[in-house]
Motif scaffolding. Structure first.
Motif, PDB file in Angstrom:
ATOM      1  N   LYS A   1     -19.386   3.956 -20.119  1.00 31.21           N
ATOM      2  CA  LYS A   1     -18.191   3.322 -20.673  1.00 31.21           C
ATOM      3  C   LYS A   1     -18.501   2.860 -22.098  1.00 31.21           C
ATOM      4  N   VAL A   2     -17.540   3.041 -22.995  1.00 28.54           N
ATOM      5  CA  VAL A   2     -17.717   2.623 -24.386  1.00 28.54           C
ATOM      6  C   VAL A   2     -17.535   1.112 -24.473  1.00 28.54           C
ATOM      7  N   VAL A   3     -18.499   0.437 -25.095  1.00 24.99           N
ATOM      8  CA  VAL A   3     -18.466  -1.018 -25.218  1.00 24.99           C
ATOM      9  C   VAL A   3     -18.542  -1.375 -26.705  1.00 24.99           C
ATOM     10  N   VAL A   4     -17.638  -2.248 -27.159  1.00 25.01           N
ATOM     11  CA  VAL A   4     -17.604  -2.673 -28.566  1.00 25.01           C
ATOM     12  C   VAL A   4     -17.880  -4.166 -28.646  1.00 25.01           C
ATOM     13  N   PHE A   5     -18.672  -4.597 -29.639  1.00 24.75           N
ATOM     14  CA  PHE A   5     -19.061  -6.014 -29.735  1.00 24.75           C
ATOM     15  C   PHE A   5     -19.482  -6.335 -31.165  1.00 24.75           C
ATOM     16  N   PRO A   6     -19.452  -7.632 -31.545  1.00 27.32           N
ATOM     17  CA  PRO A   6     -19.858  -8.015 -32.908  1.00 27.32           C
ATOM     18  C   PRO A   6     -21.308  -7.626 -33.156  1.00 27.32           C
ATOM     19  N   LYS A   7     -21.610  -7.174 -34.367  1.00 24.00           N
ATOM     20  CA  LYS A   7     -22.931  -6.566 -34.587  1.00 24.00           C
ATOM     21  C   LYS A   7     -24.050  -7.576 -34.673  1.00 24.00           C
ATOM     22  N   GLY A   8     -23.819  -8.783 -35.111  1.00 25.42           N
ATOM     23  CA  GLY A   8     -24.941  -9.737 -35.187  1.00 25.42           C
ATOM     24  C   GLY A   8     -26.084  -9.088 -35.958  1.00 25.42           C
ATOM     25  N   ASP A   9     -27.316  -9.239 -35.500  1.00 25.30           N
ATOM     26  CA  ASP A   9     -28.424  -8.579 -36.211  1.00 25.30           C
ATOM     27  C   ASP A   9     -28.968  -7.398 -35.408  1.00 25.30           C
ATOM     28  N   HIS A  10     -28.082  -6.800 -34.632  1.00 28.22           N
ATOM     29  CA  HIS A  10     -28.514  -5.656 -33.814  1.00 28.22           C
ATOM     30  C   HIS A  10     -28.287  -4.353 -34.568  1.00 28.22           C
TER      31      HIS A  10
ATOM     32  N   ILE B   1     -18.638  -8.731 -20.857  1.00 29.36           N
ATOM     33  CA  ILE B   1     -17.305  -8.175 -21.133  1.00 29.36           C
ATOM     34  C   ILE B   1     -16.270  -9.293 -21.095  1.00 29.36           C
ATOM     35  N   THR B   2     -15.539  -9.429 -22.223  1.00 29.69           N
ATOM     36  CA  THR B   2     -14.546 -10.507 -22.322  1.00 29.69           C
ATOM     37  C   THR B   2     -13.125  -9.966 -22.383  1.00 29.69           C
ATOM     38  N   ASP B   3     -13.007  -8.666 -22.699  1.00 29.25           N
ATOM     39  CA  ASP B   3     -11.665  -8.088 -22.793  1.00 29.25           C
ATOM     40  C   ASP B   3     -11.761  -6.576 -22.629  1.00 29.25           C
ATOM     41  N   CYS B   4     -10.650  -5.879 -22.499  1.00 30.83           N
ATOM     42  CA  CYS B   4     -10.723  -4.416 -22.367  1.00 30.83           C
ATOM     43  C   CYS B   4      -9.383  -3.788 -22.664  1.00 30.83           C
ATOM     44  N   THR B   5      -9.428  -2.501 -22.965  1.00 30.30           N
ATOM     45  CA  THR B   5      -8.243  -1.653 -23.004  1.00 30.30           C
ATOM     46  C   THR B   5      -8.497  -0.585 -21.949  1.00 30.30           C
ATOM     47  N   SER B   6      -7.617   0.420 -21.858  1.00 28.19           N
ATOM     48  CA  SER B   6      -7.871   1.464 -20.852  1.00 28.19           C
ATOM     49  C   SER B   6      -9.062   2.328 -21.275  1.00 28.19           C
ATOM     50  N   GLY B   7      -9.395   2.328 -22.588  1.00 28.81           N
ATOM     51  CA  GLY B   7     -10.457   3.220 -23.058  1.00 28.81           C
ATOM     52  C   GLY B   7     -11.748   2.518 -23.449  1.00 28.81           C
ATOM     53  N   THR B   8     -11.695   1.189 -23.602  1.00 28.54           N
ATOM     54  CA  THR B   8     -12.864   0.497 -24.168  1.00 28.54           C
ATOM     55  C   THR B   8     -13.097  -0.861 -23.521  1.00 28.54           C
ATOM     56  N   LEU B   9     -14.351  -1.206 -23.365  1.00 32.05           N
ATOM     57  CA  LEU B   9     -14.719  -2.560 -22.945  1.00 32.05           C
ATOM     58  C   LEU B   9     -15.097  -3.344 -24.200  1.00 32.05           C
ATOM     59  N   ILE B  10     -14.683  -4.621 -24.268  1.00 29.36           N
ATOM     60  CA  ILE B  10     -14.943  -5.454 -25.446  1.00 29.36           C
ATOM     61  C   ILE B  10     -15.733  -6.678 -25.004  1.00 29.36           C
ATOM     62  N   GLY B  11     -16.761  -7.049 -25.773  1.00 26.25           N
ATOM     63  CA  GLY B  11     -17.562  -8.164 -25.292  1.00 26.25           C
ATOM     64  C   GLY B  11     -18.427  -8.817 -26.355  1.00 26.25           C
TER      65      GLY B  11
END
Ligand code: SF4
Length: 483
Positions: free
Chosen positions: A439-448, A458-468
């Protein structure tokens, strides 16, 4: 396979012989440039990397600038009519480009080249070279023939060729994940499919060469490999000197043993051949990802028989049950065809029911496109009206959208280990990667950064993406690959 044999292969894996990437800078000859455009499945993209490597040995480097290229290759797909139409349109562009670069050589590679053979030269005047998926070693000779003024063709299919000794040149790579083809061809003869005609008979690649390639990727900092085959479950290799056999579940374990920080994925599985051994190998190794692409094509056993898929709806659902039992939370995706010959409303309803039963995370969904010379084209009638095919496709897409969203909502609040693949297309402040379930996961980059493993809540999602949010970078991977 005996422990001794496995030990020998594992030791080899751990020794990890380092192979140099082919040097693209040829000192004595004018550097020639090749432009490669790939279409279709992952196998084709992996093949383009083989082509780039074969040409690198002949002094070519790859370029993304078509106007500076000496040779232009289209690596084509023939799976549906619109795939071929796309290529024909692209060849129109090449005709114009060729006018401003007279010496440029245009070649058609891949499944459309194999399907149409010499006819390509009659039908497409801009094409100088037609080469099938098993004849890429011949490319340097064929190019010389064209330079000598003769259009040339090689579409011979092989029962042996696996390009095992060719070190792919990684194209458009994110430096994190790479494809490794473990076999070529397909013996399944599904009645709607051209692949057995365009890629020939099934043959498995020497596991030693697969290990070498995977080890070299690890040495070059890659963190994920996807083992590719039209039907990976029928992978089988027999050692010459010992008659020892290597099947797919054993190959998976051997590749997983190379390095615990290397994720191992594979595609494509076949419901009639996928064994529980493969599922247990996945369950036992944390670095074999919990994701399976298991094409169903239809939910109607009557249609599955006409498609010559070799399983029934009940068999397929039992495979889904086994996946859910042995690997709880496993990601599952599929392929679906709507409007196949004689498909009724009841058959269509059965497809929707199997989708609901399987709870897919993702699906590739298409209308039936009759392909010349397939068994379906010869024996069945493409009798479902286009409008009905389209309506049923919309039903399936709607169903899948709901299933994907449901599956992602279940993940809210959970934490997943994510391998970072790059910067989000939508925001330079965000990174994306995939969970083990693909599953595709998107998140703030920080220093990663790309190639890191992080744990994301995971704090939120759409049908195509997990957000966290990253909760903590991954602890260094356990030495053992066992779960
Ligand atoms: S398994 Fe069937 S659909 Fe897949 S490549 Fe082989 S013949 Fe085609």
């Amino acid at each position: 396979m005996s422990h001794e044999e496995e030990r020998k292969l594992l030791d080899e894996a751990r020794q990890g012989e380092v192979l140099e990437m082919p040097n693209n800078e040829s000192t004595d000859k004018k550097v020639k440039k090749v432009y490669l455009e790939s279409y279709g499945c992952q196998m084709n993209f992996a093949d383009s990397e083989i082509v780039a490597s074969i040409l690198a040995k002949d002094g070519y480097i790859t370029t993304k600038n078509i106007d500076e290229s000496d040779v232009v290759f289209l690596n084509t797909c023939a799976i549906r009519d619109n795939a071929e139409q796309k290529i024909r349109n692209r060849l129109r562009d090449f005709q114009k480009i060729k006018k401003r670069n007279p010496g440029m050589i245009v070649g058609m590679l891949g499944c459309m080249a194999e399907r149409l053979k010499h006819n390509v030269l009659e039908e497409e005047k801009s094409v100088d070279l037609v080469v099938g998926p098993d004849a890429y070693r011949d490319l340097p000779n064929l190019i010389k023939e064209v330079e000598g003024g003769h259009k040339s063709v090689n579409v011979l299919l092989s029962r042996e060729e696996t390009y095992a000794d060719i070190n792919p040149v990684r194209l458009d790579s994110n430096g994190v994940s790479a494809f490794i083809s473990i076999m070529r061809g397909c013996d399944n003869m599904c009645s709607f499919c051209v692949v057995p005609f365009t890629r020939g008979r099934e043959r498995s690649r020497d596991p030693h060469s697969i290990i070498k390639e995977a080890q070299e990727l690890v040495n070059n900092g890659y963190k994920e490999v996807t083992l590719l085959g039209q039907n990976v479950d029928s992978y089988k290799w027999t050692e010459e000197d010992s008659e020892e056999k290597v099947n797919f579940s054993q190959l998976l374990k051997i590749v997983a043993a190379i390095d615990s920080s290397l994720r191992v994925r594979f595609s494509t599985s076949h419901p009639k051949d996928m064994t529980d051994d493969v599922l247990y190998a996945m369950a036992e190794h944390h670095n074999i990802c919990d994701y399976i692409h298991l094409p169903v094509q239809s939910g109607s056993s009557r249609l599955l028989d006409l498609m010559n898929r070799g399983y029934t709806r009940e068999w397929y659902q039992e495979r889904i049950d086994s996946i859910r039992r042995i690997i709880p939370g496993c990601g599952i995706s599929t392929d679906i065809i709507t409007g196949f010959c004689s498909e009724s409303d009841e058959d269509h309803q059965e497809t929707l029911e199997v989708m609901r039963y399987s709870g897919y995370d993702f699906a590739y969904m298409f209308k039936y496109s009759e392909r010349p010379n397939t068994a379906a084209a010869k024996k069945l009638t493409d009798d479902v009206p286009e409008a009905v095919k389209q309506k049923r496709l919309e039903d399936v897409i709607k169903m899948q959208h709901d299933l994907s969203f449901e599956s992602n909502k279940i993940d809210l609040g959970k934490t997943f280990e994510v391998l970072i693949e790059g910067t989000s297309k939508r925001s330079a402040e965000k990174l994306y990667g995939r969970s083990s379930q693909s599953k595709v996961v998107v998140f703030p980059k920080g220093d990663h950064q790309k190639g890191d493993y992080v744990h994301v809540k995971i704090t939120d999602c759409t049908s195509g993406t997990l957000i966290g949010e990253v909760v903590h970078p991954s602890t260094p991977r356990l030495q053992s690959t066992k779960k």
